[in-house]
Design a protein around this motif. Structure first.
Motif, PDB file in Angstrom:
ATOM      1  N   LEU A 275       0.907  -1.202  -0.017  1.00  0.00           N
ATOM      2  CA  LEU A 275      -0.007  -0.033  -0.133  1.00  0.00           C
ATOM      3  C   LEU A 275       1.067   1.351  -0.077  1.00  0.00           C
ATOM      4  O   LEU A 275       0.579   2.021  -0.839  1.00  0.00           O
ATOM      5  N   PHE A 276       1.795   1.247   0.931  1.00  0.00           N
ATOM      6  CA  PHE A 276       2.818   2.496   0.760  1.00  0.00           C
ATOM      7  C   PHE A 276       3.519   2.746  -0.427  1.00  0.00           C
ATOM      8  O   PHE A 276       3.557   3.891  -0.757  1.00  0.00           O
ATOM      9  N   LEU A 277       3.866   1.469  -1.042  1.00  0.00           N
ATOM     10  CA  LEU A 277       4.719   1.635  -2.110  1.00  0.00           C
ATOM     11  C   LEU A 277       3.633   2.228  -3.308  1.00  0.00           C
ATOM     12  O   LEU A 277       4.138   3.252  -4.212  1.00  0.00           O
ATOM     13  N   ALA A 278       2.654   1.480  -3.536  1.00  0.00           N
ATOM     14  CA  ALA A 278       1.543   2.099  -4.279  1.00  0.00           C
ATOM     15  C   ALA A 278       1.209   3.687  -4.075  1.00  0.00           C
ATOM     16  O   ALA A 278       1.213   4.515  -5.301  1.00  0.00           O
ATOM     17  N   LEU A 279       1.007   4.025  -3.081  1.00  0.00           N
ATOM     18  CA  LEU A 279       0.562   5.454  -2.711  1.00  0.00           C
ATOM     19  C   LEU A 279       1.921   6.465  -3.149  1.00  0.00           C
ATOM     20  O   LEU A 279       1.657   7.414  -3.619  1.00  0.00           O
ATOM     21  N   PHE A 280       3.067   5.980  -2.832  1.00  0.00           N
ATOM     22  CA  PHE A 280       4.221   6.982  -3.095  1.00  0.00           C
ATOM     23  C   PHE A 280       4.424   7.203  -4.467  1.00  0.00           C
ATOM     24  O   PHE A 280       4.504   8.050  -5.244  1.00  0.00           O
ATOM     25  N   ILE A 281       4.088   6.128  -5.349  1.00  0.00           N
ATOM     26  CA  ILE A 281       4.169   6.097  -6.978  1.00  0.00           C
ATOM     27  C   ILE A 281       3.098   6.781  -7.599  1.00  0.00           C
ATOM     28  O   ILE A 281       3.298   7.594  -8.537  1.00  0.00           O
ATOM     29  N   ILE A 295       3.174  14.281 -25.128  1.00  0.00           N
ATOM     30  CA  ILE A 295       2.320  13.333 -25.081  1.00  0.00           C
ATOM     31  C   ILE A 295       3.017  11.652 -24.748  1.00  0.00           C
ATOM     32  O   ILE A 295       2.581  11.232 -24.075  1.00  0.00           O
ATOM     33  N   ILE A 296       4.263  11.795 -25.600  1.00  0.00           N
ATOM     34  CA  ILE A 296       5.136  10.708 -24.968  1.00  0.00           C
ATOM     35  C   ILE A 296       5.492  10.611 -23.756  1.00  0.00           C
ATOM     36  O   ILE A 296       5.241   9.327 -23.168  1.00  0.00           O
ATOM     37  N   TYR A 297       5.899  11.453 -23.116  1.00  0.00           N
ATOM     38  CA  TYR A 297       6.319  11.568 -21.769  1.00  0.00           C
ATOM     39  C   TYR A 297       5.170  11.265 -20.842  1.00  0.00           C
ATOM     40  O   TYR A 297       5.138  10.525 -19.823  1.00  0.00           O
ATOM     41  N   PHE A 298       4.070  11.790 -21.219  1.00  0.00           N
ATOM     42  CA  PHE A 298       2.680  11.769 -20.442  1.00  0.00           C
ATOM     43  C   PHE A 298       2.251  10.218 -20.383  1.00  0.00           C
ATOM     44  O   PHE A 298       2.065   9.849 -19.342  1.00  0.00           O
ATOM     45  N   VAL A 299       2.394   9.604 -21.647  1.00  0.00           N
ATOM     46  CA  VAL A 299       1.958   8.113 -21.597  1.00  0.00           C
ATOM     47  C   VAL A 299       2.843   7.118 -20.773  1.00  0.00           C
ATOM     48  O   VAL A 299       2.499   6.049 -20.091  1.00  0.00           O
ATOM     49  N   VAL A 300       4.314   7.585 -20.791  1.00  0.00           N
ATOM     50  CA  VAL A 300       5.166   6.546 -20.110  1.00  0.00           C
ATOM     51  C   VAL A 300       4.930   6.846 -18.545  1.00  0.00           C
ATOM     52  O   VAL A 300       4.834   5.682 -17.875  1.00  0.00           O
ATOM     53  N   VAL A 301       4.623   7.742 -18.287  1.00  0.00           N
ATOM     54  CA  VAL A 301       4.226   8.247 -16.689  1.00  0.00           C
ATOM     55  C   VAL A 301       3.218   7.767 -16.349  1.00  0.00           C
ATOM     56  O   VAL A 301       2.866   7.033 -15.241  1.00  0.00           O
ATOM     57  N   SER A 302       2.133   7.831 -17.213  1.00  0.00           N
ATOM     58  CA  SER A 302       1.036   7.115 -17.110  1.00  0.00           C
ATOM     59  C   SER A 302       0.903   5.555 -16.906  1.00  0.00           C
ATOM     60  O   SER A 302       0.190   4.963 -16.175  1.00  0.00           O
ATOM     61  N   ILE A 303       1.740   4.925 -17.698  1.00  0.00           N
ATOM     62  CA  ILE A 303       2.048   3.568 -17.602  1.00  0.00           C
ATOM     63  C   ILE A 303       2.411   3.177 -16.326  1.00  0.00           C
ATOM     64  O   ILE A 303       1.828   2.052 -15.590  1.00  0.00           O
ATOM     65  N   VAL A 304       3.446   3.881 -15.743  1.00  0.00           N
ATOM     66  CA  VAL A 304       4.035   3.500 -14.329  1.00  0.00           C
ATOM     67  C   VAL A 304       2.813   3.727 -13.261  1.00  0.00           C
ATOM     68  O   VAL A 304       2.648   3.024 -12.282  1.00  0.00           O
ATOM     69  N   TYR A 305       2.198   5.198 -13.537  1.00  0.00           N
ATOM     70  CA  TYR A 305       1.029   5.139 -12.628  1.00  0.00           C
ATOM     71  C   TYR A 305       0.038   4.164 -12.510  1.00  0.00           C
ATOM     72  O   TYR A 305      -0.529   3.713 -11.548  1.00  0.00           O
ATOM     73  N   SER A 306      -0.405   3.659 -13.776  1.00  0.00           N
ATOM     74  CA  SER A 306      -1.573   2.756 -13.740  1.00  0.00           C
ATOM     75  C   SER A 306      -1.273   1.361 -13.120  1.00  0.00           C
ATOM     76  O   SER A 306      -2.113   0.890 -12.635  1.00  0.00           O
ATOM     77  N   LEU A 307       0.153   1.157 -13.407  1.00  0.00           N
ATOM     78  CA  LEU A 307       0.310  -0.422 -12.780  1.00  0.00           C
ATOM     79  C   LEU A 307       0.202  -0.206 -11.371  1.00  0.00           C
ATOM     80  O   LEU A 307      -0.146  -1.166 -10.653  1.00  0.00           O
ATOM     81  N   PHE A 308       0.952   0.742 -10.511  1.00  0.00           N
ATOM     82  CA  PHE A 308       0.923   0.712  -9.310  1.00  0.00           C
ATOM     83  C   PHE A 308      -0.402   1.501  -8.653  1.00  0.00           C
ATOM     84  O   PHE A 308      -0.708   1.075  -7.604  1.00  0.00           O
ATOM     85  N   ASN A 309      -1.116   2.294  -9.383  1.00  0.00           N
ATOM     86  CA  ASN A 309      -2.383   2.849  -8.895  1.00  0.00           C
ATOM     87  C   ASN A 309      -3.507   1.738  -8.401  1.00  0.00           C
ATOM     88  O   ASN A 309      -4.131   1.638  -7.726  1.00  0.00           O
ATOM     89  N   SER A 310      -3.302   0.518  -9.311  1.00  0.00           N
ATOM     90  CA  SER A 310      -4.272  -0.481  -9.507  1.00  0.00           C
ATOM     91  C   SER A 310      -4.088  -1.226  -8.048  1.00  0.00           C
ATOM     92  O   SER A 310      -4.957  -2.070  -7.839  1.00  0.00           O
ATOM     93  N   LEU A 311      -3.038  -1.034  -7.392  1.00  0.00           N
ATOM     94  CA  LEU A 311      -2.782  -1.980  -6.127  1.00  0.00           C
ATOM     95  C   LEU A 311      -3.410  -1.099  -4.963  1.00  0.00           C
ATOM     96  O   LEU A 311      -3.620  -1.929  -3.759  1.00  0.00           O
ATOM     97  N   VAL A 312      -3.758   0.044  -4.961  1.00  0.00           N
ATOM     98  CA  VAL A 312      -4.173   0.755  -3.920  1.00  0.00           C
ATOM     99  C   VAL A 312      -5.529   0.313  -3.262  1.00  0.00           C
ATOM    100  O   VAL A 312      -5.568  -0.357  -2.124  1.00  0.00           O
ATOM    101  N   GLN A 313      -6.699   0.067  -3.924  1.00  0.00           N
ATOM    102  CA  GLN A 313      -7.648  -0.260  -3.593  1.00  0.00           C
ATOM    103  C   GLN A 313      -7.941  -1.636  -2.829  1.00  0.00           C
ATOM    104  O   GLN A 313      -8.447  -2.161  -1.946  1.00  0.00           O
ATOM    105  N   PRO A 314      -7.033  -2.691  -3.672  1.00  0.00           N
ATOM    106  CA  PRO A 314      -7.290  -4.023  -3.101  1.00  0.00           C
ATOM    107  C   PRO A 314      -6.765  -4.167  -2.023  1.00  0.00           C
ATOM    108  O   PRO A 314      -6.991  -5.047  -1.168  1.00  0.00           O
ATOM    109  N   MET A 315      -5.522  -3.313  -1.687  1.00  0.00           N
ATOM    110  CA  MET A 315      -4.780  -3.316  -0.322  1.00  0.00           C
ATOM    111  C   MET A 315      -5.579  -2.809   0.957  1.00  0.00           C
ATOM    112  O   MET A 315      -5.859  -3.438   1.933  1.00  0.00           O
ATOM    113  N   ILE A 316      -6.405  -1.703   0.556  1.00  0.00           N
ATOM    114  CA  ILE A 316      -7.142  -1.272   1.813  1.00  0.00           C
ATOM    115  C   ILE A 316      -8.441  -2.131   1.943  1.00  0.00           C
ATOM    116  O   ILE A 316      -8.677  -2.108   3.004  1.00  0.00           O
TER     117      ILE A 316
END
Length: 395
Positions: A275-281, A295-316
């Motif tokens: 949970l802590f890792l996901a919130l930090f990312i 746009i390319i920069y935004f998509v790259v950041v979004s890929i990293v974001y979406s991977l870890f963001n998806s962990l938050v609610q399952p952990m909570i």
């Protein structure tokens, strides 16, 4: 995972598909009825506010009467509400339909309670991860289905959404058995049904602190989700088609992470650490997204974001489930869904106050704010971790 879990995951997927079909069209549909921008925003808030009050009641009733009947009522409410909305002739009927959908919209929390019923504590994080992935898969296919339905009319999208919810209703009626083993005591008054729990729930040991944390997590997330679309289109110069592709990317990566990612990370880290890792990312991603308008920069950041963001609610969800008594799982999950619902109404208002269409640079402000506030939530979660970490997990 047993058969009942997979049936519940299937219902969650169909439910999310039904929900995400509507996301792209509610605003435009309201405009067809001559509503102003402010009046159209109320279509979103009336759903969230009514759901805020309804979900703890539905969760409490599921502890008393069983999961299956309350899930049936909740899904039936969605079917009827979308049928009314899709055939509405006045704005009054449209508002009533959104209210009805919200007041009966406790199916997600009841499904989470079912998962708590049918899984062992050691498998619960994985189970909630898979359930989240099923929900996330709906976010991939929902916008695509919505685009197809819109070829007929915006109202047709509501009717398709209702038809899909009806399929989930049939599966629940004919294939899902009752999973509650020990029923809670009968309620003595209205507040015993769960309304009072909106306040008292905050004082429940280990649960209350998680509700507070998740409310702020939800608020910061909805600040981002409101600001993300105008930033993507106005600042990055993209169109609705590329926006749809990004939504599909978010959903696909989230689904992968919530199935295989949760399983892999759970072997090496405990739930709280993930949970802590996901919130930090998430916090870091929000802050660096608007730094470079590319746009390319935004998509790259979004890929990293979406991977870890998806962990938050399952952990909570897992932490709430592990800290709740077996006969209170529905109540706890209902409270959690309720506070997430009200956060859905708070975040967009905050973001909207920061954006000025005449000044394009203001589209970045909510993203910076969401990142900063998410980091503060992470600090709060770290400082209070002993108050909600299950005894079997070392901190």
């Amino acid at each position: 995972m047993n058969r009942n879990f997979w049936i519940t995951a299937l219902v969650a997927f169909i439910n999310s598909l039904s929900l995400t079909i509507l996301i792209p069209i509610i605003y435009l549909y309201g405009k067809q009825f001559g509503l102003s921008d402010f009046q159209t925003s109320l279509l979103f808030s009336i759903y969230s506010i009514s759901q805020f009050f309804a979900t703890p009641v539905i969760g409490k009733l599921s502890d008393r009467f069983g999961r299956k009947p309350l899930l049936i009522i909740s899904l039936a409410g969605t079917v009827i509400a979308n049928a009314i909305a899709g055939t509405a002739t006045t704005a009054t009927w449209l508002f009533f339909a959104r209210f009805l959908d919200g007041i009966t919209g406790g199916n997600a929390s009841v499904a989470q309670a079912i998962i708590s019923d049918v899984t062992t504590p050691e498998n619960r994080a994985k189970a909630f991860g898979i359930n989240g992935a099923a929900f996330g898969l709906g976010f991939v296919l929902g916008p695509v289905t919505s685009l197809l339905a819109q070829q007929f009319s915006l109202g047709a999208a509501f009717l398709v959404s209702g038809a899909i919810a009806f399929l989930a209703l049939l599966i629940t009626i004919f294939f899902l058995p009752e999973t509650l083993q020990t029923k809670a005591a009968k309620a003595n008054n209205l507040f015993d049904l769960g309304l009072g729990n909106l306040i008292r729930g905050l004082a429940i040991p280990k649960i209350g602190i998680l509700l507070i944390i998740n409310f702020f997590i939800g608020t910061t997330f909805t600040i981002f989700t409101y600001a993300f679309q105008p930033y993507f289109i106005q600042v990055l110069g993209q169109n609705s088609q590329s926006l749809t592709l990004v939504f599909i990317l978010f959903g696909a990566l989230g689904t992968i992470m919530q199935t295989w990612g949760v399983s892999i990370l759970s072997r090496k880290f405990n739930i709280v650490s993930i949970l802590f890792l996901a919130l930090f990312i998430r916090s870091l991603s929000f802050i660096i997204m608007p730094i470079w308008h590319n746009i390319i920069y935004f998509v790259v950041v979004s890929i990293v974001y979406s991977l870890f963001n998806s962990l938050v609610q399952p952990m909570i969800n897992t932490l709430i489930s592990l800290n709740a008594k077996s006969q209170e799982q529905g109540t706890a999950m209902g409270l959690n869904a309720s506070y997430l619902s009200i956060s859905n109404g708070v975040g967009p208002v905050i973001a909207g106050m920061l954006i000025n269409q005449s000044y394009p640079q203001t589209y970045s402000y909510p993203l910076y704010l969401a990142g900063t506030l998410t980091f503060l939530v992470l600090c709060f979660a770290v400082l209070t971790r002993k108050n909600y970490t299950p005894s079997e997990i070392r901190v």
